[in-house]
Each structure stands twice: as C-alpha cells, then as structure tokens.
Scaffold this motif. Structure first.
Motif, PDB file in Angstrom:
ATOM      1  N   ALA A 186     -29.286  32.201 -17.900  1.00 21.37           N
ATOM      2  CA  ALA A 186     -29.502  33.086 -19.041  1.00 21.37           C
ATOM      3  C   ALA A 186     -28.882  34.458 -18.810  1.00 21.37           C
ATOM      4  O   ALA A 186     -28.984  35.029 -17.725  1.00 21.37           O
ATOM      5  CB  ALA A 186     -31.001  33.226 -19.314  1.00 21.37           C
ATOM      6  N   VAL A 187     -28.212  34.973 -19.827  1.00 18.76           N
ATOM      7  CA  VAL A 187     -27.635  36.303 -19.793  1.00 18.76           C
ATOM      8  C   VAL A 187     -28.013  37.011 -21.085  1.00 18.76           C
ATOM      9  O   VAL A 187     -28.368  36.386 -22.075  1.00 18.76           O
ATOM     10  CB  VAL A 187     -26.101  36.263 -19.638  1.00 18.76           C
ATOM     11  CG1 VAL A 187     -25.717  35.746 -18.273  1.00 18.76           C
ATOM     12  CG2 VAL A 187     -25.471  35.393 -20.725  1.00 18.76           C
ATOM     13  N   GLU A 188     -27.939  38.323 -21.062  1.00 17.76           N
ATOM     14  CA  GLU A 188     -28.318  39.110 -22.227  1.00 17.76           C
ATOM     15  C   GLU A 188     -27.237  40.148 -22.509  1.00 17.76           C
ATOM     16  O   GLU A 188     -26.274  40.299 -21.752  1.00 17.76           O
ATOM     17  CB  GLU A 188     -29.673  39.789 -21.998  1.00 17.76           C
ATOM     18  CG  GLU A 188     -30.822  38.823 -21.765  1.00 17.76           C
ATOM     19  CD  GLU A 188     -32.134  39.546 -21.506  1.00 17.76           C
ATOM     20  OE1 GLU A 188     -32.110  40.797 -21.392  1.00 17.76           O
ATOM     21  OE2 GLU A 188     -33.174  38.875 -21.415  1.00 17.76           O
ATOM     22  N   GLY A 189     -27.422  40.876 -23.594  1.00 21.70           N
ATOM     23  CA  GLY A 189     -26.501  41.952 -23.930  1.00 21.70           C
ATOM     24  C   GLY A 189     -25.737  41.676 -25.206  1.00 21.70           C
ATOM     25  O   GLY A 189     -25.667  40.553 -25.702  1.00 21.70           O
ATOM     26  N   GLY A 226     -15.920  35.930 -19.561  1.00 22.64           N
ATOM     27  CA  GLY A 226     -16.415  36.477 -18.299  1.00 22.64           C
ATOM     28  C   GLY A 226     -17.741  35.902 -17.845  1.00 22.64           C
ATOM     29  O   GLY A 226     -18.326  36.377 -16.863  1.00 22.64           O
ATOM     30  N   PHE A 227     -18.223  34.852 -18.517  1.00 20.13           N
ATOM     31  CA  PHE A 227     -19.511  34.268 -18.154  1.00 20.13           C
ATOM     32  C   PHE A 227     -19.359  33.018 -17.291  1.00 20.13           C
ATOM     33  O   PHE A 227     -20.319  32.274 -17.096  1.00 20.13           O
ATOM     34  CB  PHE A 227     -20.307  33.934 -19.421  1.00 20.13           C
ATOM     35  CG  PHE A 227     -20.679  35.142 -20.237  1.00 20.13           C
ATOM     36  CD1 PHE A 227     -21.631  36.041 -19.789  1.00 20.13           C
ATOM     37  CD2 PHE A 227     -20.050  35.392 -21.450  1.00 20.13           C
ATOM     38  CE1 PHE A 227     -21.962  37.165 -20.537  1.00 20.13           C
ATOM     39  CE2 PHE A 227     -20.369  36.516 -22.211  1.00 20.13           C
ATOM     40  CZ  PHE A 227     -21.325  37.409 -21.747  1.00 20.13           C
ATOM     41  N   GLY A 276     -35.367  30.045 -17.069  1.00 20.69           N
ATOM     42  CA  GLY A 276     -34.240  30.951 -16.953  1.00 20.69           C
ATOM     43  C   GLY A 276     -32.898  30.327 -17.264  1.00 20.69           C
ATOM     44  O   GLY A 276     -31.860  30.911 -16.972  1.00 20.69           O
ATOM     45  N   TYR A 277     -32.904  29.140 -17.865  1.00 21.81           N
ATOM     46  CA  TYR A 277     -31.670  28.466 -18.244  1.00 21.81           C
ATOM     47  C   TYR A 277     -31.501  28.493 -19.756  1.00 21.81           C
ATOM     48  O   TYR A 277     -32.468  28.568 -20.507  1.00 21.81           O
ATOM     49  CB  TYR A 277     -31.655  27.019 -17.749  1.00 21.81           C
ATOM     50  CG  TYR A 277     -31.747  26.902 -16.255  1.00 21.81           C
ATOM     51  CD1 TYR A 277     -30.647  27.145 -15.443  1.00 21.81           C
ATOM     52  CD2 TYR A 277     -32.956  26.565 -15.646  1.00 21.81           C
ATOM     53  CE1 TYR A 277     -30.741  27.048 -14.066  1.00 21.81           C
ATOM     54  CE2 TYR A 277     -33.061  26.474 -14.264  1.00 21.81           C
ATOM     55  CZ  TYR A 277     -31.945  26.711 -13.479  1.00 21.81           C
ATOM     56  OH  TYR A 277     -32.044  26.621 -12.122  1.00 21.81           O
ATOM     57  N   THR A 278     -30.261  28.408 -20.175  1.00 22.76           N
ATOM     58  CA  THR A 278     -29.932  28.460 -21.587  1.00 22.76           C
ATOM     59  C   THR A 278     -29.021  27.289 -21.917  1.00 22.76           C
ATOM     60  O   THR A 278     -28.192  26.890 -21.101  1.00 22.76           O
ATOM     61  CB  THR A 278     -29.221  29.785 -21.927  1.00 22.76           C
ATOM     62  OG1 THR A 278     -30.073  30.870 -21.540  1.00 22.76           O
ATOM     63  CG2 THR A 278     -28.937  29.894 -23.415  1.00 22.76           C
ATOM     64  N   TRP A 279     -29.190  26.743 -23.126  1.00 20.69           N
ATOM     65  CA  TRP A 279     -28.404  25.588 -23.554  1.00 20.69           C
ATOM     66  C   TRP A 279     -27.720  25.866 -24.884  1.00 20.69           C
ATOM     67  O   TRP A 279     -28.337  26.359 -25.819  1.00 20.69           O
ATOM     68  CB  TRP A 279     -29.300  24.362 -23.743  1.00 20.69           C
ATOM     69  CG  TRP A 279     -29.957  23.852 -22.507  1.00 20.69           C
ATOM     70  CD1 TRP A 279     -31.172  24.227 -22.011  1.00 20.69           C
ATOM     71  CD2 TRP A 279     -29.450  22.857 -21.607  1.00 20.69           C
ATOM     72  NE1 TRP A 279     -31.457  23.530 -20.869  1.00 20.69           N
ATOM     73  CE2 TRP A 279     -30.420  22.676 -20.596  1.00 20.69           C
ATOM     74  CE3 TRP A 279     -28.271  22.106 -21.579  1.00 20.69           C
ATOM     75  CZ2 TRP A 279     -30.236  21.772 -19.553  1.00 20.69           C
ATOM     76  CZ3 TRP A 279     -28.090  21.195 -20.542  1.00 20.69           C
ATOM     77  CH2 TRP A 279     -29.075  21.036 -19.541  1.00 20.69           C
TER      78      TRP A 279
END
Length: 224
Positions: A49-52, A132-133, A101-104
């Motif tokens: 998971a990332v944010e922003g 960039g991810f 903490g994972y995203t799909w």
C-alpha cells in the motif's frame, strides 16, 4: 555479476520481465487439456500500500485506461473497493486495500477473453512501474476454475506471477477446508506448465494468497 559478488556468493535481483505474462494464454490451453481448469475471467495486481496525490492520480489513470467498455453516461463514481461503471456490459477495474497493508487492482473480463485480461494486467503493472511504484509491486494473479467430482466448476486455482522473481507458481486453495491448499494439484500444475511458463523452483516462495480477488476463502496475503 562482478567478481566480488561471485566470491561472496551474492546474486543480483532478477530484472522484472512483465512480458512473461503474455505466456498465460498458451499456458491456459495446456492447463485445460491437462486438468480441466479454465479461466475464471478475473485477474489482479498486488502491491504494498502507498499513499499520496501521485498514487491517487495513478488510480484514475488505470481506471481510465481499462474501463473502456463502460456504457457511456454510466456512473463512474464510488469509493475505493467499489466497482465503477457497473452497468451491463462493463468490465470495471476494482481497487481495494486490506487489513494486512496490501492493495489490489482487480480486472474482470469475459472468461473466454484471457488475452485481453493478460493485456490489462500487463498495462497495470507497467503503469505502476513507470510511475515509480515498481519497488511496491509484489505479484499478479490470474484466476481459474476447475471441475469437482460432479463436474461443476467449483475448484479455485491461481497462477501467480512474482514481480521481483519473474517466475510463476500455482496456488490451489481447498474449498472443503479453511486455509488449506491442494498441494497435489499445485505440484501437478507446476510440472504441466513447465514448458509454457518460467515456474518458481523455490517452494518457499509459493506464498499463500488467501482471500485474493477471484478466489474463495479469507486470510493473509503474500509478502514480497
């Protein structure tokens, strides 16, 4: 690999080769002939998971790229984890986060259109990588259904592509027992598809993907 790496027994990480995903349609034919499992019409990309703001824009980019069959004028609203453009004939992208903490990113296509589904998975991975991810990418999953003793397509199977390894492995959760795998089927599939896909040789990296999109059951998701 440099001389020092050789002396110390170190190896460089495998460069991700997303084009290996394009081997899935041929592998699916081999899989059906050998086991009776057929594409289920869904696939997913898993990442940490990332944010922003940059990632929020990327989610819209993915949906704009892949939600191309949504009926004109249909509602494309909705929060995370909800299908957008769920009108008849639509094939929306679903975005969901989990408690681990994972995203799909999940993509759905008609079961007979595996080639388009694979193109979609490749596109999602590429967009994330180019934005960039890449370091956050973990795996991509393609779901299959197989016959039970009565001939009904009730058994789950996934072919999981490990982004950082460039390899595939089978994951076969059992429907009759919580968080239990059909290891016999997994080993059978590995041998069956060895000529079609780069199969992961290290069984310790055959991470369970309990509760992944397109599969039954619930539980934790894979590590990197």
């Amino acid at each position: 690999m440099g001389l020092l790496d050789s002396i110390l027994g170190r190896s460089r990480p495998v460069r991700p080769d997303l084009d290996r995903l394009f081997g899935l349609p041929a592998a699916a034919l081999t899989l059906e002939a050998g086991t009776g499992f057929v594409p289920a019409g869904s696939g997913a990309v898993c990442f940490a998971a990332v944010e922003g703001g940059a990632f929020a824009r990327l989610k819209d980019d993915v949906r704009d790229l892949l939600d191309v069959e949504v009926v004109a004028g249909s509602d494309r609203g909705g929060g995370d984890g909800e299908d957008r453009g769920a009108a008849a004939g639509a094939h929306p992208v679903t975005y969901a986060s989990d408690a681990y903490g994972y995203t799909w990113f999940t993509v759905r296509r008609p079961a007979e259109d595996l080639i388009t589904l694979v193109n979609d998975l490749h596109a999602v991975n590429t967009l994330l990588e180019e934005a960039g991810f890449g370091p956050h990418l973990l795996c991509s999953l393609t779901a299959f259904r197989g016959p039970d003793a009565d001939g009904h397509l009730t058994r789950d199977l996934a072919l999981v592509y490990l982004y950082k390894r460039g390899t595939f492995y089978p994951f076969a959760p059992r429907a009759d027992r919580a968080e239990s795998r059909d290891n016999t089927l997994e080993v059978q599939v590995r041998g069956l598809l060895a000529g079609d896909l780069e199969m992961e040789s290290d069984l310790e990296r055959w991470f369970p993907v309990w509760g992944a999109p397109g599969l039954g059951g619930a539980g934790r998701l894979p590590g990197s």
